[in-house]
Design a protein around this motif. Structure first.
Motif, PDB file in Angstrom:
ATOM      1  N   GLU A  55      11.183   5.536  40.730  1.00 60.66           N
ATOM      2  CA  GLU A  55      10.462   3.981  40.877  1.00 60.66           C
ATOM      3  C   GLU A  55       8.984   3.826  40.948  1.00 60.66           C
ATOM      4  OE1 GLU A  55      12.277   1.352  44.099  1.00 60.66           O
ATOM      5  OE2 GLU A  55      14.400   1.688  43.298  1.00 60.66           O
ATOM      6  N   GLU A  56       8.477   4.796  41.150  1.00 63.88           N
ATOM      7  CA  GLU A  56       7.313   5.413  41.950  1.00 63.88           C
ATOM      8  C   GLU A  56       6.834   5.714  40.068  1.00 63.88           C
ATOM      9  OE1 GLU A  56       7.423   7.823  45.428  1.00 63.88           O
ATOM     10  OE2 GLU A  56       7.923   6.136  46.232  1.00 63.88           O
ATOM     11  N   ARG A  57       7.443   6.601  39.896  1.00 66.70           N
ATOM     12  CA  ARG A  57       7.038   7.444  39.015  1.00 66.70           C
ATOM     13  C   ARG A  57       6.938   6.325  37.437  1.00 66.70           C
ATOM     14  NH1 ARG A  57      10.175  11.600  39.757  1.00 66.70           N
ATOM     15  NH2 ARG A  57      12.486  10.464  38.288  1.00 66.70           N
ATOM     16  N   LEU A  58       8.127   5.149  37.471  1.00 73.09           N
ATOM     17  CA  LEU A  58       7.821   4.091  37.027  1.00 73.09           C
ATOM     18  C   LEU A  58       6.172   3.102  36.856  1.00 73.09           C
ATOM     19  CD1 LEU A  58      12.128   3.207  36.400  1.00 73.09           C
ATOM     20  CD2 LEU A  58      10.439   3.867  34.722  1.00 73.09           C
ATOM     21  N   MET A  59       6.902   2.941  37.855  1.00 71.31           N
ATOM     22  CA  MET A  59       5.281   1.698  38.275  1.00 71.31           C
ATOM     23  C   MET A  59       3.820   2.053  38.580  1.00 71.31           C
ATOM     24  SD  MET A  59       6.788   0.517  42.769  1.00 71.31           S
ATOM     25  CE  MET A  59       7.270   1.887  42.840  1.00 71.31           C
ATOM     26  N   GLU A  60       3.300   3.805  38.150  1.00 69.18           N
ATOM     27  CA  GLU A  60       2.244   4.370  37.893  1.00 69.18           C
ATOM     28  C   GLU A  60       2.585   4.523  36.330  1.00 69.18           C
ATOM     29  OE1 GLU A  60       2.527   8.420  39.853  1.00 69.18           O
ATOM     30  OE2 GLU A  60       0.413   7.591  39.974  1.00 69.18           O
ATOM     31  N   GLN A  61       3.372   4.697  35.721  1.00 60.80           N
ATOM     32  CA  GLN A  61       3.307   4.377  34.150  1.00 60.80           C
ATOM     33  C   GLN A  61       2.909   3.013  33.218  1.00 60.80           C
ATOM     34  OE1 GLN A  61       7.206   6.500  32.675  1.00 60.80           O
ATOM     35  NE2 GLN A  61       7.088   6.301  30.680  1.00 60.80           N
ATOM     36  N   TYR A  62       3.997   2.517  34.085  1.00 62.17           N
ATOM     37  CA  TYR A  62       3.817   1.153  33.692  1.00 62.17           C
ATOM     38  C   TYR A  62       2.420   0.121  34.635  1.00 62.17           C
ATOM     39  CZ  TYR A  62       7.311   2.050  30.340  1.00 62.17           C
ATOM     40  OH  TYR A  62       8.419   2.278  29.721  1.00 62.17           O
ATOM     41  N   GLY A  63       1.639   1.140  35.210  1.00 59.35           N
ATOM     42  CA  GLY A  63       0.530   0.056  36.029  1.00 59.35           C
ATOM     43  C   GLY A  63       1.132  -1.365  36.777  1.00 59.35           C
ATOM     44  N   PHE A  64       2.309  -0.819  38.063  1.00 56.63           N
ATOM     45  CA  PHE A  64       2.444  -2.215  38.187  1.00 56.63           C
ATOM     46  C   PHE A  64       1.358  -2.147  39.474  1.00 56.63           C
ATOM     47  CE2 PHE A  64       5.658  -3.517  42.252  1.00 56.63           C
ATOM     48  CZ  PHE A  64       5.300  -4.598  41.877  1.00 56.63           C
ATOM     49  N   PRO A 122       1.078   0.536  45.309  1.00 60.90           N
ATOM     50  CA  PRO A 122       0.646   1.030  47.243  1.00 60.90           C
ATOM     51  C   PRO A 122       1.256   0.257  47.975  1.00 60.90           C
ATOM     52  CG  PRO A 122      -1.025   0.751  45.331  1.00 60.90           C
ATOM     53  CD  PRO A 122       0.219  -0.239  44.813  1.00 60.90           C
ATOM     54  N   ILE A 123       1.313  -1.199  47.544  1.00 65.87           N
ATOM     55  CA  ILE A 123       2.349  -1.198  49.131  1.00 65.87           C
ATOM     56  C   ILE A 123       4.252  -1.086  48.817  1.00 65.87           C
ATOM     57  CG2 ILE A 123       3.145  -3.861  49.738  1.00 65.87           C
ATOM     58  CD1 ILE A 123       0.884  -5.072  48.561  1.00 65.87           C
ATOM     59  N   HIS A 124       4.821  -0.760  47.511  1.00 61.68           N
ATOM     60  CA  HIS A 124       5.914  -0.733  47.833  1.00 61.68           C
ATOM     61  C   HIS A 124       5.966   0.821  48.057  1.00 61.68           C
ATOM     62  CE1 HIS A 124       9.327  -1.071  45.058  1.00 61.68           C
ATOM     63  NE2 HIS A 124      10.181  -0.248  45.576  1.00 61.68           N
ATOM     64  N   LYS A 125       4.839   1.737  47.720  1.00 62.82           N
ATOM     65  CA  LYS A 125       5.188   3.094  47.825  1.00 62.82           C
ATOM     66  C   LYS A 125       5.243   3.607  48.727  1.00 62.82           C
ATOM     67  CE  LYS A 125       3.229   7.345  46.920  1.00 62.82           C
ATOM     68  NZ  LYS A 125       4.935   8.796  47.510  1.00 62.82           N
ATOM     69  N   ALA A 126       4.408   2.837  49.950  1.00 56.19           N
ATOM     70  CA  ALA A 126       3.864   2.511  51.230  1.00 56.19           C
ATOM     71  C   ALA A 126       5.584   2.708  52.009  1.00 56.19           C
ATOM     72  CB  ALA A 126       2.712   1.799  52.100  1.00 56.19           C
ATOM     73  N   GLU A 127       5.905   1.483  51.238  1.00 58.53           N
ATOM     74  CA  GLU A 127       7.197   1.528  52.454  1.00 58.53           C
ATOM     75  C   GLU A 127       7.990   2.404  52.301  1.00 58.53           C
ATOM     76  OE1 GLU A 127       8.016  -0.661  54.308  1.00 58.53           O
ATOM     77  OE2 GLU A 127       9.884  -0.843  54.020  1.00 58.53           O
ATOM     78  N   MET A 141      11.323  -6.562  47.344  1.00 55.58           N
ATOM     79  CA  MET A 141       9.995  -4.753  46.429  1.00 55.58           C
ATOM     80  C   MET A 141      11.056  -4.585  45.431  1.00 55.58           C
ATOM     81  SD  MET A 141       7.946  -2.968  49.283  1.00 55.58           S
ATOM     82  CE  MET A 141       7.003  -3.782  50.108  1.00 55.58           C
ATOM     83  N   ASP A 142      11.865  -4.158  45.061  1.00 57.89           N
ATOM     84  CA  ASP A 142      12.286  -3.542  43.915  1.00 57.89           C
ATOM     85  C   ASP A 142      12.942  -4.791  43.526  1.00 57.89           C
ATOM     86  OD1 ASP A 142      12.768  -1.354  45.347  1.00 57.89           O
ATOM     87  OD2 ASP A 142      15.073  -0.803  45.091  1.00 57.89           O
ATOM     88  N   MET A 143      13.258  -5.694  43.501  1.00 62.03           N
ATOM     89  CA  MET A 143      13.272  -6.762  42.763  1.00 62.03           C
ATOM     90  C   MET A 143      11.887  -7.284  41.885  1.00 62.03           C
ATOM     91  SD  MET A 143      15.862  -9.337  42.026  1.00 62.03           S
ATOM     92  CE  MET A 143      16.976  -9.439  43.523  1.00 62.03           C
ATOM     93  N   ALA A 144      10.591  -7.427  42.714  1.00 64.16           N
ATOM     94  CA  ALA A 144       9.758  -8.106  41.782  1.00 64.16           C
ATOM     95  C   ALA A 144       9.267  -6.850  40.949  1.00 64.16           C
ATOM     96  CB  ALA A 144       8.990  -8.049  42.934  1.00 64.16           C
ATOM     97  N   THR A 145       9.744  -5.270  40.944  1.00 62.01           N
ATOM     98  CA  THR A 145       9.467  -4.409  40.374  1.00 62.01           C
ATOM     99  C   THR A 145       9.861  -4.216  39.353  1.00 62.01           C
ATOM    100  OG1 THR A 145       8.670  -3.507  42.183  1.00 62.01           O
ATOM    101  CG2 THR A 145       8.859  -2.057  40.336  1.00 62.01           C
ATOM    102  N   ALA A 146      11.465  -4.438  39.416  1.00 62.04           N
ATOM    103  CA  ALA A 146      12.030  -4.266  38.121  1.00 62.04           C
ATOM    104  C   ALA A 146      11.885  -5.618  37.402  1.00 62.04           C
ATOM    105  CB  ALA A 146      13.687  -4.605  38.763  1.00 62.04           C
TER     106      ALA A 146
END
Ligand SMILES: [Fe+2]
Ligand SMILES: [Fe+2]
Length: 138
Positions: free
Chosen positions: A63-72, A76-81, A124-129
């Motif tokens: 999930e972190e790789r995808l968030m970074e790759q797509y600039g979510f 940082p908040i999702h990763k911190a959790e 968090m996953d819902m919003a990220t997805a």
């Protein structure tokens, strides 16, 4: 074999199919691990605890790789959790070597990790997805 009263664990579906697949796989691992813990099958529980620890790390990292790759933006908040929960899972799973640790692991899964996962996926996953799906991630 003892009777397992575990209601099957469910988390909400999110907008990215590959994330749902990871979640379903993880819930399956948790259910099988709890069954082994309830059966006091130490050997199986140890092996599955190791599998679960690895699965959780890779679940979070993907999930972190995808968030970074797509600039979510809230990455940082999702990763911190994720980072807060990583050592809790690793520690609980690593304790599966002795009976006391296995009892603690069953308690951790039922009282902490499962409720956390349900809430985490629903928020968090819902919003990220939702964001990733708009970028074409499947
Ligand atoms: Fe997730
Ligand atoms: Fe997540």
């Amino acid at each position: 074999m003892t009777e397992h009263r575990e209601p099957s664990i469910q988390v909400p579906e999110v907008a990215v199919a590959s994330m749902n697949a990871t979640h379903a796989e993880e819930l399956g691992l948790i259910e099988r691990l709890l069954a082994a813990l309830d059966d006091e099958d130490a050997e199986a529980a140890r092996a599955m605890a190791e599998d679960l620890a690895a699965h959780v790390q890779e679940h979070f990292s993907r999930e972190e790789r995808l968030m970074e790759q797509y600039g979510f933006p809230p990455y940082p908040i999702h990763k911190a959790e994720h980072d807060r929960v990583r050592p809790l899972v690793a520690g609980a799973c690593a304790a599966a070597d002795d009976a006391k640790g296995r009892a603690a692991l069953a308690r951790f899964l039922r009282e902490e990790f499962i409720p956390w996962l349900e809430h985490h996926v629903a928020t968090m996953d819902m919003a990220t997805a939702h964001f990733l799906a708009m970028q074409g991630v499947e």
